[in-house]
Design a protein around this motif. Structure first.
Motif, short mmCIF file in Angstrom:
data_model
loop_
_atom_site.label_atom_id
_atom_site.label_comp_id
_atom_site.label_asym_id
_atom_site.label_seq_id
_atom_site.Cartn_x
_atom_site.Cartn_y
_atom_site.Cartn_z
N GLN A 153 0.85 -1.19 0.00
CA GLN A 153 0.00 0.00 0.00
C GLN A 153 0.89 1.24 0.00
O GLN A 153 1.79 1.36 0.84
CB GLN A 153 -0.91 0.06 1.23
CG GLN A 153 -1.92 -1.06 1.35
CD GLN A 153 -2.88 -0.82 2.50
OE1 GLN A 153 -3.81 -0.03 2.40
NE2 GLN A 153 -2.64 -1.50 3.61
N HIS A 155 -0.38 5.09 -0.44
CA HIS A 155 -1.44 6.00 -0.85
C HIS A 155 -1.58 7.18 0.10
O HIS A 155 -1.24 7.10 1.29
CB HIS A 155 -2.78 5.28 -0.99
CG HIS A 155 -3.20 4.44 0.17
ND1 HIS A 155 -3.85 4.94 1.28
CD2 HIS A 155 -3.06 3.11 0.40
CE1 HIS A 155 -4.12 3.96 2.13
NE2 HIS A 155 -3.64 2.83 1.62
N ASP A 157 -4.29 9.72 1.86
CA ASP A 157 -5.69 9.65 2.30
C ASP A 157 -6.18 11.04 2.69
O ASP A 157 -5.40 11.87 3.18
CB ASP A 157 -5.82 8.72 3.51
CG ASP A 157 -5.19 7.36 3.28
OD1 ASP A 157 -5.18 6.90 2.12
OD2 ASP A 157 -4.70 6.76 4.24
N ARG A 171 -8.78 7.78 -1.01
CA ARG A 171 -7.47 7.16 -1.00
C ARG A 171 -6.97 7.13 -2.43
O ARG A 171 -7.68 6.67 -3.33
CB ARG A 171 -7.55 5.72 -0.44
CG ARG A 171 -8.14 5.64 0.94
CD ARG A 171 -8.30 4.20 1.44
NE ARG A 171 -9.15 3.41 0.56
CZ ARG A 171 -10.47 3.48 0.53
NH1 ARG A 171 -11.12 4.34 1.32
NH2 ARG A 171 -11.18 2.70 -0.28
N GLY A 173 -3.45 6.21 -4.91
CA GLY A 173 -2.12 5.63 -5.01
C GLY A 173 -2.19 4.15 -5.27
O GLY A 173 -3.06 3.68 -6.02
N LEU A 175 -3.36 0.76 -4.04
CA LEU A 175 -4.44 0.41 -3.13
C LEU A 175 -4.71 -1.09 -3.16
O LEU A 175 -4.59 -1.73 -4.21
CB LEU A 175 -5.73 1.14 -3.52
CG LEU A 175 -5.66 2.65 -3.72
CD1 LEU A 175 -6.93 3.15 -4.39
CD2 LEU A 175 -5.45 3.35 -2.40
N ALA A 209 -7.70 5.62 -7.55
CA ALA A 209 -8.31 6.37 -6.45
C ALA A 209 -9.63 5.72 -6.06
O ALA A 209 -10.40 5.27 -6.93
CB ALA A 209 -8.54 7.82 -6.83
#
Length: 434
Positions: A153, A155, A157, A171, A173, A175, A209
């Motif tokens: 992960q 990302h 937020d 979120r 990136g 994921l 996203a």
């Protein structure tokens, strides 16, 4: 993810990931439901504040977490290729392996606070599980061995107090997929092994996203867009099209006992090398409905219905998975999982016979793979989770023995190197968090 066959040695497959329901009640109490089980044990991730002495509240919220997981699945039939067919995480029969060494640095957002918030998650994984969760063009070529590196992960937020009282969570990136019941994190699923549905009929990782719009205290809408399941951009995308999610999350039904998640996904997912230009427009439709019911403090039930259709492959799968968890004592839980899974064409359920074969298959390359004809699979898994509170440096400790029975219900012979209609495996894993 699924791939068209190239004889008996060059096919690909579908993939899946998981669901945790996380809600903030009106009184601010966090209610976590994992696999339909109200979380009554210590949190799986130990948290260490990296800036605990800082005067800055945002910095104090940055935490470090670490976790290890390793296991083995024994197979008395000793398949000649050494592979437990249809099992990704415990694929090497009679061999112990390090599945995950995971570290995470995170600054979580709090949806209960109706203010603008920014957070992030950085999570990396080393181990055998990484082979199946890569993003093309990001990490799939870093290591060729069984133990590989994965940016699990990465990302940014944000909580945006827009439109409704609950606002919007975002979120963006790298994921994990929100679809399905079972997760990559072993502490958020009841068994070491995964159901067929979780492996072949639900996505794993995305670059894109995702948004959760909290319409009311009980009703959320989820939507998002990405480059595709386990793909990125350019030559690292197996086609030129985007894909995305939409669905709903309803919590607190029947006096707070029932929670429902429905997620659908649509977009091309097949490789141009396999289908040509048609891969850019041939849609795949994923649909997953999960119901989580807490009977009482000891017993909880989960049901998952899944249907997938792929226009490019002219293939589909459909399945039902049931889970039961019974808390025998504060440190011991009995778990049950039963599944019926139909692979209508034999294009989805496969075992990959080299360490990079799974991701190469995503690009439409011919790879060493074990496949089966169209099959209806039945699987029964029974297990225990022993989770004592050791205290001290070991903030998390779980031992999860399991026995599993897989069988073809329509007379095919997919197991033990195409010798048997059924397969018996036993083993489990151990999880340690610091």
């Amino acid at each position: 993810m699924a791939f068209p066959k190239v004889g008996r040695a060059g096919l690909p497959v579908v993939i899946g990931r998981a669901v945790m329901i996380s809600r903030i009640t009106a009184k601010g109490t966090v209610c976590l439901v994992l696999l339909g089980v109200a979380l009554s044990t210590p949190m799986a991730w130990a948290e260490i504040s990296l800036f605990g002495a800082s005067s800055d509240e945002w910095l104090r919220g940055i935490v470090f977490q670490a976790q290890l997981d390793g296991g083995i699945m024994a197979n008395p039939a000793r398949p000649t290729n050494g592979i437990n067919f249809g099992d990704f995480l415990g694929d090497h029969a009679n061999q112990a392996q390090l599945n995950q060494v995971t570290v995470k640095i995170e600054r979580a957002i709090d949806p209960a606070k109706q203010t603008y918030q920014i957070g992030f998650t950085l999570q990396g994984l080393y181990g055998s599980d990484a082979r199946y969760y890569h993003l093309l063009g990001v990490s799939d070529r870093l290591i060729d061995a069984r133990y590989q590196l994965l940016p699990e992960q990465v990302h940014v937020d944000a909580h945006l107090p827009w439109l409704t009282k609950g606002g919007l969570d975002m979120r963006a990136g790298i994921l994990q997929s929100p679809m399905g019941v079972e997760t990559l994190d072993p502490t958020q699923r009841p068994f070491y092994t995964l159901a067929y549905t979780s492996q072949y009929s639900a996505p794993f990782e995305h670059l894109g996203a995702m948004f959760d719009w909290h319409l009311t205290s009980m009703f959320d809408v989820t939507f998002g867009v990405d480059t595709g399941n386990q793909t990125s951009w350019g030559r690292a995308d197996n086609n030129n099209a985007a894909a995305g999610y939409f669905g709903v999350n309803v919590t607190g039904l029947l006096g707070g006992k029932l929670n429902i998640i429905e997620l659908s996904r649509v977009g091309p997912e097949d490789a141009r090398r396999s289908l040509g230009k048609r891969a850019n427009t041939a849609e795949r439709f994923w649909n997953d409905l999960s119901l989580y019911y807490t009977v009482n403090e000891r017993l909880s039930l989960t049901g998952e219905f899944n249907y997938l259709h792929d226009d490019g492959l002219r293939a589909e799968t459909y399945s039902f998975v049931s889970f039961l968890a019974y808390k025998i004592s504060p440190t011991l839980t009995f778990n049950y999982r039963g599944e019926i899974y139909r692979d209508n064409t034999g294009l989805f359920v496969s075992s990959f016979l080299s360490d990079r074969a799974y991701m190469q298959a995503y690009l439409g390359e011919s790879v060493p793979v074990e496949t089966a004809p169209p099959t209806t699979y039945g699987a029964l898994t029974l297990g225990l989770t022993y989770h004592p509170d050791l205290g001290g440096v070991f903030r998390v400790f779980e031992m999860r023995p399991e026995v599993r029975f897989d069988r073809s219900l329509n007379g095919t012979h997919p197991f033990n190197t195409n010798r048997n209609t059924g397969m018996f495996t036993f083993g489990g894993d151990m999880v340690v968090g610091f």
